[in-house]
Design a protein around this motif. Structure first.
Motif, PDB file in Angstrom:
ATOM      1  N   LEU A   1      -9.493 -10.297   2.982  1.00 32.76           N
ATOM      2  CA  LEU A   1      -8.149 -10.544   3.603  1.00 32.76           C
ATOM      3  C   LEU A   1      -8.386 -11.431   4.804  1.00 32.76           C
TER       4      LEU A   1
ATOM      5  N   PHE B   1      -5.973 -17.889   5.012  1.00 34.54           N
ATOM      6  CA  PHE B   1      -4.679 -17.004   4.827  1.00 34.54           C
ATOM      7  C   PHE B   1      -3.803 -17.956   5.399  1.00 34.54           C
TER       8      PHE B   1
ATOM      9  N   PRO C   1       0.283 -17.329   6.426  1.00 38.48           N
ATOM     10  CA  PRO C   1       1.194 -16.348   6.379  1.00 38.48           C
ATOM     11  C   PRO C   1       2.420 -17.148   5.957  1.00 38.48           C
ATOM     12  N   GLY C   2       3.196 -16.041   4.910  1.00 37.37           N
ATOM     13  CA  GLY C   2       4.629 -16.730   4.463  1.00 37.37           C
ATOM     14  C   GLY C   2       4.691 -17.702   3.354  1.00 37.37           C
TER      15      GLY C   2
ATOM     16  N   SER D   1       4.567 -17.529   0.102  1.00 34.91           N
ATOM     17  CA  SER D   1       5.634 -17.314  -0.883  1.00 34.91           C
ATOM     18  C   SER D   1       6.904 -16.517  -0.496  1.00 34.91           C
ATOM     19  N   ALA D   2       7.103 -16.591   0.980  1.00 36.71           N
ATOM     20  CA  ALA D   2       8.152 -15.802   1.436  1.00 36.71           C
ATOM     21  C   ALA D   2       9.565 -16.150   0.755  1.00 36.71           C
ATOM     22  N   GLY D   3       9.951 -17.396   0.279  1.00 31.05           N
ATOM     23  CA  GLY D   3      10.971 -17.751  -0.402  1.00 31.05           C
ATOM     24  C   GLY D   3      11.057 -16.949  -1.683  1.00 31.05           C
TER      25      GLY D   3
ATOM     26  N   VAL E   1      10.519 -14.303   8.778  1.00 32.09           N
ATOM     27  CA  VAL E   1      10.434 -15.624   7.836  1.00 32.09           C
ATOM     28  C   VAL E   1      11.441 -16.592   7.772  1.00 32.09           C
ATOM     29  N   PHE E   2      12.735 -15.993   8.011  1.00 33.03           N
ATOM     30  CA  PHE E   2      13.872 -16.738   7.561  1.00 33.03           C
ATOM     31  C   PHE E   2      14.643 -16.701   8.952  1.00 33.03           C
TER      32      PHE E   2
ATOM     33  N   THR F   1      10.964  -9.139   3.455  1.00 29.91           N
ATOM     34  CA  THR F   1      10.061 -10.356   3.136  1.00 29.91           C
ATOM     35  C   THR F   1       9.221 -10.662   4.588  1.00 29.91           C
TER      36      THR F   1
ATOM     37  N   GLN G   1       5.197 -10.456   3.493  1.00 25.24           N
ATOM     38  CA  GLN G   1       4.452 -11.803   3.462  1.00 25.24           C
ATOM     39  C   GLN G   1       3.858 -12.504   4.839  1.00 25.24           C
ATOM     40  N   ALA G   2       4.392 -11.766   5.912  1.00 25.27           N
ATOM     41  CA  ALA G   2       4.041 -12.546   7.016  1.00 25.27           C
ATOM     42  C   ALA G   2       2.993 -11.536   8.249  1.00 25.27           C
ATOM     43  N   ARG G   3       2.465 -10.647   7.519  1.00 26.82           N
ATOM     44  CA  ARG G   3       1.560  -9.825   8.106  1.00 26.82           C
ATOM     45  C   ARG G   3       0.280 -10.695   8.560  1.00 26.82           C
TER      46      ARG G   3
ATOM     47  N   GLY H   1      -5.901  -9.116   8.219  1.00 33.86           N
ATOM     48  CA  GLY H   1      -6.433  -7.910   8.367  1.00 33.86           C
ATOM     49  C   GLY H   1      -5.587  -6.538   8.434  1.00 33.86           C
TER      50      GLY H   1
END
Lengths: 204, 592
Positions: free
Chosen positions: A21, A25, A27-28, A30-32, B113-114, B189, B193-195, B198
């Protein structure tokens, strides 16, 4: 299943860095894709509930089947071709071949517009033969299903047009290929929805 | 290496902040601004619904007194009050407001994210509110068919608002669902996806878990309302017969034929019951975080809490028909839904036990948020227990059309989430504004609201057992209803006016403390979660400094044995934790 394993973790036992982890890294990333899959889940729920409603309403005695216009077969073939074109665009996008991608996108968009036009012709034929939405729920469901499906495709075309504009902007051009792949997924999904709806309409 | 709070790290800010007033506060794509826009709009439209409830209470408490309340207006008030409170206030405030504010901050993201879609979500929501409010001004007024919009009544002549009112209501709902879907896709999302680094799923605070699962429920359940809305709109406007049966209306056969009103009920409640948990799950999550923070103790049974949220989310899709026991359903069908209804009480009760066990031997600080937490636990137990009554077919039959139901769902779905919302506002207001809400006003607000709402809703259970029917404009002369019931109704109305007046203190506090409240510092409650570790308070655009936070532990390291402070922020690495004999004092708040 990895989800089950994830939610069985005991977070209070271990503080500190966790393996896998804390490396590279973004973030985002593969958000789409995640967003699109969630949206497809919403659309699935939407159409499934319509189909359940359709089946339930069918049981009532006033239901009269309608003769499905023959043009629907041709429309289906056109939509399959559109989906295929989008797949080829997606393949080109993965190789970053921009001009081929643009051509296939254009072909897919035009084929989809032809499909929507074809559905309109089907509506016209039904109205001409006296199958009004008011006269029977079977007719009303037909208009509803085809209309809502076409509306979803129109949304896809709008998104595709945005991609077309972005292709001409040098600074945003690099983002386009991954979006084209998502576009193709959306088209395949709507093709699947149409095949299910079409089968349902033909058989009942 | 000694621990340096992010707030104290020496870095320059390189964020692309929006510059003009318009991009900063109006067409903003910042999740915090959108959250506040959502919240203020929801509270504003909620005040409209509050006034409508007072109109109803005037009529019920003092019938034949106020000539300006006609039966039609009474039904319009009922309908709009219900719909606004459930959809446009609670759903919008808990998900659009708290979801927007908390998810990126608690997950360690810079934004949703959007962001553009997030902004669109708010403006479509605002449009839906405006369309709804426009129905007050069309000919015939808003619809008066009851908030559940049951056909055939809702679109038949004779029902108030049968022309423009119902059409605007349905259009507004369609817009709301579009807005919710755009927001909801963002919330889900972002969590997935955006955490930040850790932050595993099981290190997320329960607030995020509650909002996350509630959003998934919303995304899958709102389509049912969309389907019903579209079909009812077609029945109403172009005269299809999806839901409308053949019937005589005002002595004439209508043009409808063969539709099924019961089908509408199934679809509506297939949305309607998950909707209860769309409101409840974020409230459960927020309560869990508040109770742990203000009792200085880790939440009891964190994993069980997460699993219970997931279990409730799944089961909430198979309990809907318990709203329809009196629709004449097959007894076996009713038996099935009674069983699932009792089953869903298990994970729910488990959560209540865990809150109480968190309090047990905790270092309870009776702050204003904690008062609201305790008030919520009491109220939720009360409302939950009457739910067990109504979940059983045989008990529900005689009670279904009485005030018992009003008492039950206002306790569980009205007062409970509102107490959570108040508690959450007192808890997070310092992060949003940098100032504390006034404590004395907060305490008065809490006690007056708690006792006031009990004075409203507890007597309704008694009235219901007496047989007092709900939905009636006036009781008239009914032999089984004694005069004392009317006296009680008058008392309830007085209590309602008292509670409504007390909310003015809260509103005043919100505005007064904005400029006059005591400065709170970054982490006034000494909390562990990420939103309290931002470099600035209120957090600036982009939330974090140049580096995203890194999470080293779960969200509930309170009163850890051996540690010097009674909380360890999620961002603190194990080697940096000061032990009891270190001299470092990480607490910075003035209100610990």
């Amino acid at each position: 299943m990895s989800l089950l394993r994830k939610i069985s973790a005991k977070p209070w036992e271990h503080a500190g860095e966790l393996e896998g982890l804390h490396g590279a890294f973004t973030p985002g990333q593969s958000a789409g894709r995640t967003g699109l899959y969630m949206f497809l889940a919403v659309v699935t729920s939407f159409f499934l509930l319509f189909m359940v409603t359709y089946y339930t309403r069918m049981q009532f005695p006033d239901w009269e089947m309608l003769a499905d216009p023959k043009i629907l077969w041709a429309n289906t073939a056109v939509l399959i071709l559109a989906s295929l074109a989008l797949q080829l665009a997606s393949n080109a996008a993965k190789k970053h071949e921009f001009s081929r991608m643009r051509n296939w996108l254009l072909a897919g968009g035009i084929l989809t517009l032809v499909f929507i036009g074809g559905q309109w012709v089907a509506w016209e034929q039904l109205v001409a033969s006296g199958y009004y939405a008011r006269s029977n729920p079977a007719n009303a469901f037909f208009y509803l299903f085809t209309g809502l499906h076409a509306l979803h495709l129109a949304g896809g075309i709008w998104f595709m047009a945005l991609l077309g504009f972005r292709l001409n902007q040098p600074n945003r051009r690099e983002q386009v290929p991954s979006s084209v792949t998502l576009c193709a997924t959306y088209w395949h999904y709507l093709l699947l929805v149409w095949l299910v709806l079409f089968t349902l309409l033909l058989r009942t | 290496m000694s621990y340096v709070a992010i707030a104290d790290r020496d870095h320059e800010q390189h964020m692309h902040d929006p510059q003009t007033f318009i991009t900063k506060y109006i067409w903003s794509q910042d999740h915090k601004v959108i959250a506040i826009q959502y919240s203020l709009t929801a509270i504003a439209v909620g005040l409209v619904a509050l006034v409508l409830s007072l109109v109803m209470r005037l009529q019920l408490g003092f019938p034949d007194t106020f000539s300006f309340i006609s039966p039609d207006e009474y039904y319009q008030a009922i309908t709009m009050h219900g719909m606004i409170m459930v959809i446009y206030l609670l759903t919008a405030l808990l998900l659009g407001g708290f979801g927007n504010y908390l998810i990126p901050l608690m997950c360690g993201a810079r934004d949703m994210v959007f962001p553009f879609m997030n902004m669109l979500s708010y403006w479509v929501y605002l449009l839906s509110v405006l369309v709804l409010c426009a129905s007050f001004f069309v000919t015939g007024g808003p619809t008066g068919g009851g908030w559940t919009l049951y056909p055939p009544q809702v679109i038949l002549p004779g029902t108030p608002g049968v022309g423009g009112g119902i059409v605007l209501m349905l259009l507004s709902l369609v817009l709301f669902i579009v807005a919710f879907t755009m927001g909801g896709l963002n919330y889900v999302t972002t969590v997935l996806q955006a955490r930040c680094r850790g932050m595993t799923l099981m290190r997320m605070p329960l607030s995020v878990w509650g909002i996350f699962v509630a959003t998934i429920l919303g995304l899958l359940a709102f389509p049912a309302l969309l389907v019903t809305g579209i079909m009812l709109l077609l029945d109403s406007v172009i005269g299809t017969s999806f839901f409308m049966p053949a019937l005589l209306s005002m002595g004439e056969a209508s043009e409808y034929d063969g539709g099924s009103p019961i089908l509408f009920q199934h679809l509506f409640w297939f949305f309607g019951h998950p909707e209860v948990y769309i409101v409840a799950l974020p409230a459960f999550g927020v309560i869990s975080d508040l109770v742990a923070t203000h009792a200085r103790k880790n939440i009891f049974g964190y994993r069980m809490m997460v699993w219970a949220i997931l279990a409730i989310g799944v089961i909430s899709f198979i309990v809907w028909a318990h709203h329809m026991y009196v629709s004449g359903m097959n007894p076996y069908f009713g038996f099935f839904f009674a069983t699932t209804t009792l089953i869903i009480a298990i994970p729910t009760a488990l959560k209540v036990y865990n809150w109480v066990l968190t309090l047990w031997r905790g270092d309870i600080h009776l702050t204003v948020p904690m008062l609201f937490v305790i008030g919520f636990i009491f109220t939720f137990i009360n409302g939950g227990i009457t739910g067990l009554f109504l979940g059983n077919v045989a008990v529900d039959m005689p009670l279904s059309d009485t005030y018992f139901v009003i008492g039950h769902f206002h306790m569980v779905m009205g007062v409970s989430p509102i107490l959570v919302i108040f508690g959450a506002i007192y808890h997070w207001y310092p992060k949003i504004t940098g100032r504390m809400l006034n404590d004395r006003m907060g305490r008065i607000h809490f006690w007056a609201t708690l006792f006031g709402t009990y004075a409203i809703y507890l007597p309704m259970h008694y009235l219901g057992i007496l047989g007092l029917p709900r939905r009636y404009y006036a009781m008239g002369d009914t032999s089984f209803i004694p005069d004392s019931a009317q006296a009680m109704n008058a008392g309830i109305s007085i209590a309602a006016f008292f509670v409504a007046a007390v909310q003015l203190i809260f509103l005043f506090n919100l505005f007064w403390s904005r400029t006059r409240g005591a400065p709170s510092g970054g982490n006034p409650w000494n909390a562990t979660t990420l939103e309290w570790q931002t470099p600035q308070t209120p957090p600036v655009h982009g939330n974090w400094g140049p580096d995203l936070p890194v999470v080293y532990r779960w969200a509930y390291d309170y009163s850890v044995p051996g540690a010097k402070n009674d909380f360890i922020p999620q961002t603190m690495a194990p080697e940096d934790v000061p032990t009891s004999d270190d001299s470092y004092d990480g607490s910075e708040g003035a209100h610990s």
